[in-house]
Design a protein around this motif. Sequence first.
Motif, PDB file in Angstrom:
ATOM      1  N   UNK A  22       3.210   9.002   6.114  1.00  0.00           N
ATOM      2  CA  UNK A  22       3.968   7.776   5.826  1.00  0.00           C
ATOM      3  C   UNK A  22       4.697   7.897   4.496  1.00  0.00           C
ATOM      4  N   UNK A  23       4.025   8.462   3.488  1.00  0.00           N
ATOM      5  CA  UNK A  23       4.640   8.648   2.175  1.00  0.00           C
ATOM      6  C   UNK A  23       5.834   9.600   2.275  1.00  0.00           C
ATOM      7  N   UNK A  24       5.756  10.598   3.150  1.00  0.00           N
ATOM      8  CA  UNK A  24       6.790  11.630   3.270  1.00  0.00           C
ATOM      9  C   UNK A  24       7.903  11.269   4.245  1.00  0.00           C
ATOM     10  N   UNK A  25       7.768  10.182   4.968  1.00  0.00           N
ATOM     11  CA  UNK A  25       8.693   9.854   6.056  1.00  0.00           C
ATOM     12  C   UNK A  25      10.166   9.835   5.617  1.00  0.00           C
ATOM     13  N   UNK A  26      10.474   9.194   4.492  1.00  0.00           N
ATOM     14  CA  UNK A  26      11.869   9.113   4.039  1.00  0.00           C
ATOM     15  C   UNK A  26      12.410  10.490   3.672  1.00  0.00           C
ATOM     16  N   UNK A  27      11.576  11.298   3.031  1.00  0.00           N
ATOM     17  CA  UNK A  27      12.008  12.645   2.645  1.00  0.00           C
ATOM     18  C   UNK A  27      12.257  13.510   3.876  1.00  0.00           C
ATOM     19  N   UNK A  28      11.397  13.385   4.856  1.00  0.00           N
ATOM     20  CA  UNK A  28      11.559  14.150   6.094  1.00  0.00           C
ATOM     21  C   UNK A  28      12.859  13.741   6.786  1.00  0.00           C
ATOM     22  N   UNK A  29      13.132  12.465   6.820  1.00  0.00           N
ATOM     23  CA  UNK A  29      14.374  11.982   7.440  1.00  0.00           C
ATOM     24  C   UNK A  29      15.594  12.524   6.696  1.00  0.00           C
ATOM     25  N   UNK A  81     -10.929  -0.962   2.994  1.00  0.00           N
ATOM     26  CA  UNK A  81     -10.899  -1.082   4.456  1.00  0.00           C
ATOM     27  C   UNK A  81      -9.485  -1.408   4.943  1.00  0.00           C
ATOM     28  N   UNK A  82      -8.746  -2.178   4.166  1.00  0.00           N
ATOM     29  CA  UNK A  82      -7.365  -2.507   4.537  1.00  0.00           C
ATOM     30  C   UNK A  82      -6.505  -1.249   4.495  1.00  0.00           C
ATOM     31  N   UNK A  83      -6.701  -0.418   3.477  1.00  0.00           N
ATOM     32  CA  UNK A  83      -5.956   0.849   3.400  1.00  0.00           C
ATOM     33  C   UNK A  83      -6.284   1.700   4.619  1.00  0.00           C
ATOM     34  N   UNK A  84      -7.567   1.802   4.945  1.00  0.00           N
ATOM     35  CA  UNK A  84      -7.979   2.646   6.077  1.00  0.00           C
ATOM     36  C   UNK A  84      -7.539   2.070   7.424  1.00  0.00           C
ATOM     37  N   UNK A 139       0.841  -1.198   0.000  1.00  0.00           N
ATOM     38  CA  UNK A 139       0.000   0.000   0.000  1.00  0.00           C
ATOM     39  C   UNK A 139       0.878   1.250   0.000  1.00  0.00           C
ATOM     40  N   UNK A 140       1.913   1.257   0.824  1.00  0.00           N
ATOM     41  CA  UNK A 140       2.792   2.425   0.907  1.00  0.00           C
ATOM     42  C   UNK A 140       3.513   2.664  -0.418  1.00  0.00           C
ATOM     43  N   UNK A 141       3.992   1.603  -1.055  1.00  0.00           N
ATOM     44  CA  UNK A 141       4.680   1.748  -2.352  1.00  0.00           C
ATOM     45  C   UNK A 141       3.739   2.332  -3.401  1.00  0.00           C
ATOM     46  N   UNK A 142       2.519   1.821  -3.450  1.00  0.00           N
ATOM     47  CA  UNK A 142       1.536   2.331  -4.411  1.00  0.00           C
ATOM     48  C   UNK A 142       1.170   3.769  -4.058  1.00  0.00           C
ATOM     49  N   UNK A 143       0.986   4.058  -2.776  1.00  0.00           N
ATOM     50  CA  UNK A 143       0.630   5.415  -2.346  1.00  0.00           C
ATOM     51  C   UNK A 143       1.716   6.411  -2.738  1.00  0.00           C
TER      52      UNK A 143
END
Length: 184
Positions: free
Chosen positions: A60-67, A45-48, A16-20
Motif C-alpha cells: 500500500x505504501x509503494x502503490x503510488x511509486x509502482x504506478x 488491531x485497527x492497523x492489522x 494509517x497509510x500517511x503515517x506508514x
Amino acid sequence: MPEGQRADARRNYARILAVAEQEVAAHGPEASLEQIARIAGVGSATVRRHFPSRQALLEAVSEKRIEALRLRAEDLAGEQNSRDALLTWLSEVVAYCVSARGLAAALAYDEDPTQNGCAAALEEAGRDLLARAARDGAVAPDVTVADLLSLIVGIVLISQYAPDPEARADRLFQLAVAGLSPQR
C-alpha cells in the motif's frame, strides 16, 4: 482501500497509510506497526485490520511509486533504442527503490510470488520493454523481468547502508549492465 467502508474506517485507513509512508521512509520496511498505530491515533488491531500483513502495508505504501514506474515504462515504450529504453526504466526502478526504503523489501517478499502485488505490477510494466529489447537482440532472450527485479532488489538491499546509497546502487547497477569485461 475497499469500497463501501464507513467514513471513519476510510479516514483511519488514510491516516494509517500517511503515517506508514512517513515511518517506512524514516525506518525502512521494519517500521514498527505499533508506532504507526500510536502516531495515527488508532489501536494496533485497527492497523492489522486494514493491513493484515507487513507485506500488505508495504504494498500500500509503494502503490503510488509502482504506478509512476508503470506509467514511465509506457512512456519509454515509444523510444527508438529498445536497450536504452529498458536500461533507463531499470535505472529509474533502482533509484525509486533506493529513495523509497520499503519498496525493495516489498519486492523481495516471495512466500507466494503470485500474491506480491508490487512485483507483479512491475513485471507487467517492464514486460513490453524487455520483450522489445530481446526481439532487437539487445538483451538475451532468456532474461525475465523477474530476473531483473531480483537483481535490482539485491543491489538496493546491499547498498542501503552505504554512506551514499544512491551512488553505490547506481554503480552496482551499471556494473551489472556492463559486465566484468574491460571496455573495448
